[in-house]
Design a protein around this motif. Structure first.
Motif, short mmCIF file in Angstrom:
data_model
loop_
_atom_site.label_atom_id
_atom_site.label_comp_id
_atom_site.label_asym_id
_atom_site.label_seq_id
_atom_site.Cartn_x
_atom_site.Cartn_y
_atom_site.Cartn_z
N VAL B 438 -4.15 2.05 9.34
CA VAL B 438 -2.98 2.92 9.32
C VAL B 438 -2.07 2.57 10.49
CG1 VAL B 438 -2.18 5.31 9.39
CG2 VAL B 438 -4.34 4.76 8.27
N GLY B 439 -0.77 2.42 10.21
CA GLY B 439 0.18 2.10 11.27
C GLY B 439 1.53 2.72 10.98
N GLY B 440 2.54 2.29 11.71
CA GLY B 440 3.89 2.81 11.54
C GLY B 440 4.01 4.22 12.10
N VAL B 441 4.83 5.04 11.48
CA VAL B 441 5.03 6.43 11.93
C VAL B 441 3.93 7.27 11.29
CG1 VAL B 441 6.67 8.33 12.10
CG2 VAL B 441 7.51 5.97 11.97
N LYS B 442 2.86 7.50 12.04
CA LYS B 442 1.65 8.05 11.42
C LYS B 442 1.83 9.45 10.85
CE LYS B 442 -1.47 4.93 13.72
NZ LYS B 442 -2.47 4.66 14.73
N GLY B 443 2.76 10.23 11.42
CA GLY B 443 2.97 11.59 10.92
C GLY B 443 3.94 11.68 9.75
N SER B 444 4.50 10.57 9.34
CA SER B 444 5.53 10.60 8.31
C SER B 444 4.98 10.97 6.93
CB SER B 444 6.22 9.24 8.23
OG SER B 444 7.15 9.23 7.18
N ASP B 445 5.82 11.63 6.12
CA ASP B 445 5.39 11.94 4.75
C ASP B 445 5.91 10.89 3.76
OD1 ASP B 445 8.04 12.54 4.74
OD2 ASP B 445 7.82 14.55 3.89
N ARG B 446 6.41 9.81 4.32
CA ARG B 446 6.83 8.68 3.49
C ARG B 446 5.88 7.52 3.81
NH1 ARG B 446 12.65 8.19 2.76
NH2 ARG B 446 12.71 6.37 4.13
N VAL B 447 5.27 6.99 2.77
CA VAL B 447 4.18 6.02 2.99
C VAL B 447 4.46 4.69 2.28
CG1 VAL B 447 1.73 5.53 2.57
CG2 VAL B 447 2.44 7.83 3.24
N ASN B 491 5.44 12.78 0.42
CA ASN B 491 6.49 13.01 -0.59
C ASN B 491 6.89 11.74 -1.31
OD1 ASN B 491 6.78 15.78 -0.21
ND2 ASN B 491 8.05 15.42 1.61
N LEU B 492 6.65 10.63 -0.61
CA LEU B 492 7.03 9.35 -1.20
C LEU B 492 5.98 8.30 -0.85
CD1 LEU B 492 9.17 7.56 -2.62
CD2 LEU B 492 10.21 7.20 -0.37
N VAL B 493 5.36 7.75 -1.88
CA VAL B 493 4.39 6.68 -1.68
C VAL B 493 4.91 5.45 -2.40
CG1 VAL B 493 2.02 5.88 -2.05
CG2 VAL B 493 2.45 8.27 -1.49
N ILE B 494 5.12 4.37 -1.64
CA ILE B 494 5.65 3.14 -2.23
C ILE B 494 4.62 2.02 -2.06
CG2 ILE B 494 7.49 1.41 -2.13
CD1 ILE B 494 9.27 3.54 -0.86
N SER B 495 4.22 1.43 -3.15
CA SER B 495 3.31 0.28 -3.02
C SER B 495 4.15 -0.98 -2.83
CB SER B 495 2.40 0.15 -4.24
OG SER B 495 3.16 -0.15 -5.39
N LEU B 496 3.63 -1.86 -1.97
CA LEU B 496 4.38 -3.03 -1.54
C LEU B 496 3.46 -4.24 -1.70
CD1 LEU B 496 7.09 -3.59 0.01
CD2 LEU B 496 5.75 -3.47 2.11
N GLU B 497 3.85 -5.22 -2.50
CA GLU B 497 2.97 -6.36 -2.72
C GLU B 497 3.74 -7.56 -3.24
OE1 GLU B 497 0.39 -6.05 -6.25
OE2 GLU B 497 1.42 -4.17 -6.72
#
Lengths: 265, 539
Positions: B438-447, B491-497
């Motif tokens: 887990v990294g980035g802005v850990k408290g964010s609701d955008r993933v 609120n937002l989950v984006i898969s990246l690949e």
């Protein structure tokens, strides 16, 4: 020598057909191992097989074994020898198994002079798959996939192995077990890649007992010199695995010394 | 300062080398840096380039649009016009013309060889870096006198446009993922590396072959990938630790033996460095489209591990672990990497430490049974050659001794044993701390949810775009619960690949995780930072 007292057979039910050439081959091998066990501890043997009727031998022989997959036994045996040079890997392979699917591994094992022994159960038919032609079937072989006979000529594995660089090249006959035993002993003791093509009749799909009993002759009785490559090649070309009207030499065609793969890598 | 520099030129002109040396200089000046290497499948000529980004903050990706473009030949000017911004500084060869560009003599020490020294001279002067900073790199090259002269000439001929100050302590060494895979394997007890050449895994073969004496290992290059994996099976059966390396096409050839490994319970580590597929695909470019193939390759049911490092440190640690896991559970462990991780330049601090865990060995009582039925499904190991025992390995269904069986009861019994082993393995893997990163802005609701090397770009945009970055480190067994916990309430989950069909997204869905959006890149290139920022602005 703890193993020497045990039987060389596991006791697993043998499912080969009555009179199958595999029996003669297995007896010759077991007999060879028994005699070799005077100098080689039984636990130093590892037998391998490919897939087909021949492959079952690893279930029957009570030695270390690896039941490999179709055509790949020499590659696995090479890995075993590299990892533990004290071991004696002996590959039992079929003609369909090794001259078709596994041809690249066989050629490269010979090219490398990896110190393993390859014994081919050459019945010249795919038998466990119920009768199709293999790379050593003659053009008169009427198989289920080629009812008119194979539309291609057989290869001559003895000549092929000589060309590939094998340092021990022999042909045996499963009908002459005492003769075959001596060849197998020499093959295992030979330092370097040893190849033995064994004429091994399939009583169901290609019964060649009569042909071999009639045509086979022993190289050593003919005064053959196995140290000469040219002589070996000439003898190898006497029979093309196709004709039934020429004499078929068995015995050691060629034997020479060369550094092994294990020593060189 | 946060800049992207492109260095372009013909293959064979030392472009990669120039990039690596420049990264070394930037590292010595205390910057974080990352280098993306782009080259077509040819030996001499064509167009190669290295794109470098450096910053005071950690960087794991480059921008598509560069601040500086170094074009050592005419083709590089044409190729990178599309990568220029309005204020991009162009440095071109003196023989070429481009309005506003700085012209520098990009000389070679010999025809067709090493423009790297002149490139380094020009870039260092452009950023006002003292000439001495580059000298140690130049002096380690062959033909050092000629190289030093053209380095000095290029330095002399270039004006200073930027003022680069020392940024602090050195952040790490310049390393590629492939080098760390190799080192991790060695420190996990590797005894045999066996591989057939295939980009982008070949650098591991080359790296280990060059150092086999130092590492005390054997490095073998057999006839083909089928020979590779079957030889490795023999090595492992005889008791030595082996690893093989390949890319998708080579792994396709190995899948027959993957099943053999599953059935014979042979410990094996397979490094699969993905290129852009299918088939021969784009051999020197990157992709993540072998994911589902690696998850499901092989016929029949058998347990396996698939893991995917995202950084050189992780490549080192997980490869070392892979060898231990393979031996502990007698299973195939697939390390799923890609060209981007394998060949990019990272600044990395890898602390080497040998870690070889003992597998479950036979204690020597009674008759040895290779496939002894045990509660945890793991049969104790012994190897051929040991006095008084018989070791029977097999591709066939078998009894405890390793003798072929076909009756229903025996078949089920052994399948159950392997299933139990799979369960033991699953518990072990899923109890690890590192199944999910887990990294980035850990408290964010955008993933942003991703895997493998693609994490790098995600982390580089996370702060600016306000995203938490969640990565599945292990893909089989799949850390479903951990991933669900990490995205809970988002609120937002984006898969990246980097897969055209969204293979990772499919895997997530298989496990009950449905991303709101799915971003896929499949042109053989990784996500670039500025490109991903633009895409995410539109989401």
């Amino acid at each position: 020598m703890a193993l020497a007292k045990r039987s060389l057979y596991t006791g697993a039910e043998i499912t080969w057909c009555r009179l199958c050439g595999n029996f003669g081959l297995m007896s010759a091998f077991a007999w060879a191992v028994e005699e070799l066990s005077e100098s080689i501890p039984l636990e130093k043997f590892v037998v391998l097989s490919g897939i087909g009727c021949h492959g079952k031998i690893v279930d029957y022989i009570n030695l270390n074994s690896f039941y490999s997959i179709h055509g790949r036994a020499p590659a696995t045996a090479t890995g075993i020898k590299l990892a533990n040079p004290e071991l004696y890997p002996v590959c039992f392979v079929g003609d369909g198994d090794i001259y078709a699917e596994g041809i690249s591994h066989l050629l490269f094992a010979a090219k490398r002079n990896t110190d393993i022994t390859v014994i081919v159960h050459d019945n010249r038919a795919y038998s466990l798959t119920t009768g199709q032609f293999t790379p050593t079937s003659p053009v008169i072989f009427r198989g289920k996939s080629t009812p008119e006979g194979p539309p291609e000529d057989p290869i001559n594995p003895v000549a092929l192995m000589l060309e590939a660089g094998a340092t021990f090249v022999a042909r045996g006959y499963a009908g002459y077990t005492d003769h075959l035993k001596e060849i197998i002993k020499q093959a295992i003791l030979h330092k370097g890649f040893s190849f033995v093509d064994v004429l091994q009749p399939c009583v169901v799909f290609y019964n060649t007992y009569e042909l071999y009993n009639r045509q086979v002759y022993k190289l050593e009785s003919a005064g053959h010199d196995p140290s000469s490559y040219e002589e070996a090649y000439r003898r190898a070309k006497e029979w093309d695995y196709n004709r039934e009207d020429v004499r078929i030499p068995i015995g050691v065609f060629y034997k020479t010394d060369k550094p092994t793969y294990e020593e060189r890598v | 300062m946060d800049k992207t520099i492109i260095i372009g030129g013909k293959a064979g002109a030392g472009i990669k080398e120039a990039g690596r040396m420049l990264l070394g200089v930037l590292a010595n000046l205390g910057y974080h840096a990352f280098g993306y290497v782009d080259y077509p499948s040819l030996i001499r000529g064509g167009h190669n380039f290295v794109s470098l980004r450096f910053s005071e903050k950690p960087v794991y990706s480059v921008d598509k649009k560069a601040d500086v473009i170094i074009a050592t030949d005419g083709r590089s000017i044409q190729a990178h016009l599309q990568d220029a911004k309005e204020d991009t500084v162009w440095v071109i060869n003196e023989k070429e013309k481009l309005e506003g560009a700085i012209q520098v003599p990009f000389k070679e020490v010999a025809p067709g060889f090493f423009k790297s020294s002149s490139v380094l001279g020009a870039v260092l002067k452009l950023f006002g870096i003292p000439l001495e900073e580059g000298l140690p790199f130049i002096l380690s090259l062959p033909e050092r006198e000629k190289n030093e002269q053209i380095y000095r000439d290029a330095y002399q001929a270039t004006p200073t446009v930027f003022e680069l100050k020392k940024a602090g302590e050195r952040k790490g060494d310049v390393l590629t993922g492939n080098e760390c895979i190799a080192l991790g394997a060695v420190d996990g007890g590797l005894e045999f590396y066996i591989a057939y050449p295939m980009t982008p895994a070949s650098p591991v073969l080359h790296y280990l072959a060059e150092r086999k004496g130092e590492f005390g290992i054997k490095v073998i290059h057999p006839e083909n990938e089928i020979g590779v994996i079957n030889m490795a099976v023999g090595v492992a059966f005889a008791g030595k630790r082996a690893m093989v390396g390949t890319s998708g096409g080579g792994f396709a050839l190995m899948t027959e033996t993957l099943s053999l490994i599953g059935m014979s319970e042979t410990p094996m580590v397979i490094y699969e460095a993905q290129r852009a597929g299918p088939s021969t695909g784009v051999p020197t470019y990157t992709g993540q489209s072998d994911l589902l193939f690696c998850m499901f390759a092989g016929h029949g049911d058998f347990p396996r591990v698939v893991l995917a490092p995202a950084t050189p440190e992780e490549a080192y640690r997980l490869t070392r672990d892979a060898l231990n896991i393979a031996w502990k559970f007698q299973v195939p462990v697939l390390i799923l990497g890609d060209k981007h991780l394998g060949e990019s330049y990272y600044l990395s601090k890898v602390r080497r430490e040998k870690l070889v865990e003992e597998p479950k060995l036979w204690e020597g009582n009674g008759e040895y049974k290779r496939y002894a039925v045990t509660e945890d499904g793991i049969s104790p190991l012994a190897f051929p050659g040991a006095e008084g025992i018989i070791v029977k390995g097999t591709s066939y269904e078998h009894d405890e001794r390793g003798i072929t069986v076909e009756d229903a009861l025996s078949v089920k019994k052994m399948q159950d044993k392997r299933l139990r082993k799979g369960e033991t393995l699953r518990e072990y893997i899923l109890s690890r701390e590192d199944t999910v990163a887990v990294g980035g802005v850990k408290g964010s609701d955008r993933v942003l949810i991703t895997w493998g090397s693609t994490e790098g770009t995600a982390l580089d945009v996370a702060e600016e775009m306000g995203f938490k970055v969640v990565r599945s480190v292990f893909l089989e067994p799949f850390p479903e619960e951990r991933l669900k916990q990490e995205i809970e309430g988002a609120n937002l989950v984006i898969s990246l690949e980097c897969s055209a069909s969204g293979q990772f997204e499919k895997l997530l869905k298989m496990h009950g995780i449905t991303p709101h959006r799915s971003l896929k890149k499949y042109d053989g290139r990784p996500f670039f930072r500025d490109e991903l920022i633009d895409i995410l602005r539109e989401v």
